[in-house]
Scaffold this active site. Structure first.
Site, PDB file in Angstrom:
ATOM      1  N   ASP A  18       0.837  -1.204   0.000  1.00 20.28           N
ATOM      2  CA  ASP A  18       0.000   0.000   0.000  1.00 20.28           C
ATOM      3  C   ASP A  18       0.870   1.251   0.000  1.00 20.28           C
ATOM      4  O   ASP A  18       2.043   1.222   0.386  1.00 20.28           O
ATOM      5  CB  ASP A  18      -0.917  -0.020   1.228  1.00 20.28           C
ATOM      6  CG  ASP A  18      -2.118   0.909   1.062  1.00 20.28           C
ATOM      7  OD1 ASP A  18      -2.387   1.339  -0.076  1.00 20.28           O
ATOM      8  OD2 ASP A  18      -2.793   1.185   2.071  1.00 20.28           O
ATOM      9  N   GLU A  44       2.761   4.859  -4.284  1.00 21.44           N
ATOM     10  CA  GLU A  44       2.972   5.856  -5.348  1.00 21.44           C
ATOM     11  C   GLU A  44       4.398   6.434  -5.359  1.00 21.44           C
ATOM     12  O   GLU A  44       4.889   6.695  -6.472  1.00 21.44           O
ATOM     13  CB  GLU A  44       1.945   6.992  -5.214  1.00 21.44           C
ATOM     14  CG  GLU A  44       0.535   6.610  -5.513  1.00 21.44           C
ATOM     15  CD  GLU A  44      -0.132   5.855  -4.361  1.00 21.44           C
ATOM     16  OE1 GLU A  44      -1.120   5.171  -4.606  1.00 21.44           O
ATOM     17  OE2 GLU A  44       0.368   5.943  -3.226  1.00 21.44           O
ATOM     18  N   ASP A  66      -8.794   4.219  -3.081  1.00 19.45           N
ATOM     19  CA  ASP A  66      -9.784   4.483  -2.032  1.00 19.45           C
ATOM     20  C   ASP A  66     -11.034   5.150  -2.592  1.00 19.45           C
ATOM     21  O   ASP A  66     -11.333   6.317  -2.342  1.00 19.45           O
ATOM     22  CB  ASP A  66      -9.162   5.352  -0.942  1.00 19.45           C
ATOM     23  CG  ASP A  66      -8.022   4.651  -0.222  1.00 19.45           C
ATOM     24  OD1 ASP A  66      -7.965   3.410  -0.288  1.00 19.45           O
ATOM     25  OD2 ASP A  66      -7.196   5.341   0.395  1.00 19.45           O
TER      26      ASP A  66
END
Length: 804
Positions: free
Chosen positions: A411, A414, A479
């Site tokens: 997670d 990026e 999300d």
């Protein structure tokens, strides 16, 4: 590299290109100086401000690189995306006073000398041309192309703006979009690739931060912009979309099959706080008869609080005192354990001192660990570009795997916060930002290949780059808001990502963000999830993501969706196998079916699931009507649930029902279905239903069933697989269905028992035979359904004849 003189046919093709509007895409400031065949493979064109290197990879793939004069002599960075090697491609070459033509059997590159211009065509059809080519302005380097007025443009990674993305300038900087709904222009997974309705793709082979401008100024310009890096792009063309998918995934790599359990149902939320809660959830799925294959642990597995503990990357023994025993017990129940990991090591975490001392973090200008504040605390960032950092990180994964962890959730990759001042082993933060998740996935993939060569990794991540699919990365859309707008954007996101090689893009089923309790939305999202690559409800814990905690009617409908997902495992696993071999995504946009129909270019609300299913998710509350376009004039599509026929080439209004979303099957399709099991641990293909949709308009068709052990990497190449190929032929009032088994050299084939169900049989057959021997059968006049139990299929082919 072979080269010959230009043939008459290609000369004619050049004349066609010269007449195209793209012929006006010219740069008067760049002057031609010379041309030669480059050492090795490729061709070199010298200009007043640098040189072009043109290199064919295949008849339909060509690479062009511009090297500015001020960058001569600098080493060329290795590609992070491209794995295809240039081939020995026959190239016909012609040079005269006005132009140079380099032509393969497919792509032709035409270089006009004055004014200077490079254009590309495919089999005589103009595709695209450099407009001003390379330029530098406002701290950005760019490559500019001219595009024609009627082109629809796709690509740029994960976005939600509508299928035709022309008119947008997208940041190429991976960035999470929390709580997005129907529209999101910047998300966690950017890809520097543009695809056109004219059936070509341009991949810009440069990961540095920048923009992909799909004609935002509405002046017919496609522009790639970056802060620096190589000025390299590949053009891929094809006769159809299947050929383009094949080309782009040959270029950047194919997605390997994940472990079979990845196609099952996941229990997941943000998050399970302790061992007792996690065990109770798994047991409730089993007690309620809802199939389950994995449980996903969010960040509470390593800390009791959201903030301050990230980077511990070890079990919190207060909350999970017997984690290894828990995971072993789950495995006995057919349930795998997936844990979240992040690349941020907080200064308050238990591993901070170790990470800082071992030099595994991104640094500041003085070489010290670069620290910064973000939502979870004060932190450093693992430098996955540094060999010792990869080793350090991978050893943590190995230790967790030894304890029983079966899959990895990466997670915030990026990375979610990545200050420009941070420095990595191979460049600045902005230079490597877009390939951070890519290299993180590579680290896990390579670790498995080295240390666990008999296992397929499961790598769930929300951020990557061109080619991340070859590491087995499974991306999700991030999300998303728990609202109808969030659901509405998901088809487009997955369809476009599949077009760019990332076939496993999927969503948090039910929506993630916001304490929204909407049972209709939840059910419709799960019903859509049956026909997306990964079935994984996940949400903030204010409202339960798991169907076992929803009210009775909602739970019952969710159970139906999950059970259908498991029944379809033979079909789903087969189309995943096909993706691993050809690059064709599992979710396919309508434009793949009607590639010359202008209206198909913008359709995302209806799509194909593999080659056989047409799916139309319900994405509005209380919907009493759904507009569905049935593709391919002259074809027939049957309702999956009641067998009602619909003609292709027609747009209809249908009435949705609560129990499922509109789903249709192509006439002539073979669909194998399995008995529903509690876990894929108990799945096999020895006894299946084989459904075939008969229609007089289909005189022949084919299909297949693929199977392996569900865990061996590249089982097909290793000969550890079996296939059953299906065929149909209608002739002279007789329907013939063939079944031909094939087993890999290293696989012990099993016997298959097929319950054949032939749909749309209008009259009772006069006879049904297998290899000339009569069979008992049942014909349901009301349902127009023929049912036959076939003899065991072993090593030899079988021919079933139905006399209609």
């Amino acid at each position: 590299m072979k080269h010959t003189r230009l043939t008459a046919a290609l000369a004619t093709a050049f004349a066609t290109l010269a007449a195209s509007p793209l012929a006006h895409a010219q740069n008067a400031d760049r002057h031609f100086l010379g041309f030669r065949q480059a050492p090795g493979s490729g061709y070199e064109i010298a200009t007043s401000d640098g040189r072009y290197l043109i290199k064919p990879y295949a008849a339909n793939i060509v690479e062009t690189t511009f090297v500015p004069a001020n960058e001569e002599g600098k080493p060329r960075a290795a590609s992070h995306a491209v794995v295809l090697q240039p081939g020995q491609v026959p190239v016909q070459v012609r040079e005269d006073a006005a132009r140079i033509v380099l032509a393969t059997e497919g792509i032709m590159v035409t270089v006009e000398k004055s004014p200077f211009r490079i254009g590309y065509s495919y089999k005589g059809k103009p595709l695209v041309a450099e407009k001003h080519g390379y330029a530098r302005a406002d701290k950005l380097e760019s490559i500019e192309f001219a595009v024609e007025g009627g082109e629809a443009l796709y690509g740029a990674g994960s976005r939600a703006v509508g299928m035709n993305r022309r008119g947008y300038r997208f940041p190429l900087y991976n960035k999470a979009s929390y709580g997005f709904g129907a529209h999101a222009e910047q998300m966690g997974y950017g890809i520097p690739m543009a695809l056109s309705s004219k059936r070509y793709a341009i991949h810009f082979d440069n990961p540095q931060a920048g923009y992909l401008d799909l004609d935002s100024r509405k002046d017919g310009t496609l522009r790639f912009e970056a802060i620096g890096g190589p000025k390299t792009y590949q053009v891929v063309a094809g006769d159809d979309w299947a050929q383009i998918m094949d080309g782009t995934t040959r270029l950047t790599g194919r997605q390997p099959l994940p472990p079979r359990w990845a196609f099952g149902n996941f229990a997941s939320r943000f998050g399970y706080h302790d061992e007792a809660e996690t065990r109770a959830v798994v047991d409730k799925f089993i007690a309620d008869g809802i199939p389950l294959d994995a449980v996903v642990l969010d960040l509470y597995w390593f800390g009791k609080t959201v903030k301050g503990t990230m980077g511990n990357l070890a079990w919190d023994r207060d909350s999970f005192p017997h984690a290894e025993k828990m995971m072993a017990d789950f495995r006995q129940k057919g349930v795998q354990t997936v844990v979240i990991t992040e690349p941020f090591i907080l200064t308050t975490s238990k591993r901070w001192d170790e990470a800082a001392k071992q030099g595994v973090l991104a640094t500041d200008k003085d070489g010290k660990p670069f620290t910064f504040d973000f939502y979870f605390g004060n932190t450093g960032l693992v430098d996955v570009f540094k060999p010792q950092a990869r080793d350090w990180f991978w050893n943590i994964y190995k230790e967790l795997k030894a304890g029983g962890v079966a899959g990895w959730w990466g997670d915030l990759g990026e990375p979610e916060m990545h200050p420009s001042e941070a420095r990595h082993a191979t460049g600045s933060a902005d230079q490597v930002h877009n390939i951070y998740g890519h290299e993180w996935a590579r680290m896990i993939h390579d670790g498995y290949a080295r240390d666990y060569p008999a296992e397929r990794p499961f790598i769930l991540m929300r951020s990557g780059y061109s080619g991340s699919q070859r590491f087995g990365m499974i991306p999700w859309s991030g999300d998303v808001s728990r609202g109808w707008g969030g659901l509405q954007s998901q088809m487009e996101i997955s369809l476009q990502m599949g077009m760019q090689g990332q076939a496993y893009m999927h969503s948090d089923l039910g929506g993630f963000a916001g304490p929204v309790l909407d049972d209709e939305l939840y059910v419709r999202w799960l019903q859509y999830g049956v026909f997306q690559p990964v079935f994984r409800p996940h949400a903030q814990e204010d409202v339960a993501a798991e169907p076992v905690f929803r009210e009775a009617k909602t739970k019952a409908r969710a159970r139906d969706a999950v059970r259908l997902r498991y029944a379809m495992l033979p079909y789903n696993y087969t189309i995943a196998f096909e993706n691993s071999r050809s690059g064709m995504p599992m979710m396919r946009p309508m434009l793949f079916e009607e590639q010359d129909e202008e209206g198909a270019a913008g359709i995302a609300s209806t799509y194909l699931w593999g080659p056989s299913f047409l799916v139309a998710p319900i994405v509005e509350p209380g919907a009493t009507r759904k507009e569905i376009h049935f593709p391919n004039k002259g074809s027939t599509w049957f309702d999956f649930y009641d067998d009602q026929p619909h003609r292709g080439g027609i747009t209809e209004i249908v009435t949705p029902v609560p129990g499922h979303i509109p789903t249709y099957v192509r006439a002539g399709a073979f669909v194998p279905l399995a008995k529903v099991v509690q876990s894929t641990r108990d799945y096999n293909t020895r006894a299946l239903e084989l459904h075939y949709w008969h229609d007089a308009s289909v005189t022949s068709s084919s299909g297949q069933l693929y199977d392996d052990d569900g865990k061996t990497p590249d089982a097909y190449a290793a000969g550890k697989y079996e296939l059953v190929r299906f065929s149909s032929r209608v002739d002279g009032g007789k329907l013939e269905i063939g079944l031909a088994p094939e087993a890999g050299a290293a696989y012990t084939a099993s016997s298959h028992s097929f319950a054949l169900k032939v749909h749309n049989v209008a009259r009772k057959p006069r006879a049904v035979q297998a290899d000339g021997k009569p069979l008992n059968y049942r014909w349901d006049a009301k349902r127009r359904l023929l049912e036959v139990s076939l003899p065991l299929l072993r090593d030899s082919s079988m021919q079933v004849a139905v006399t209609l």
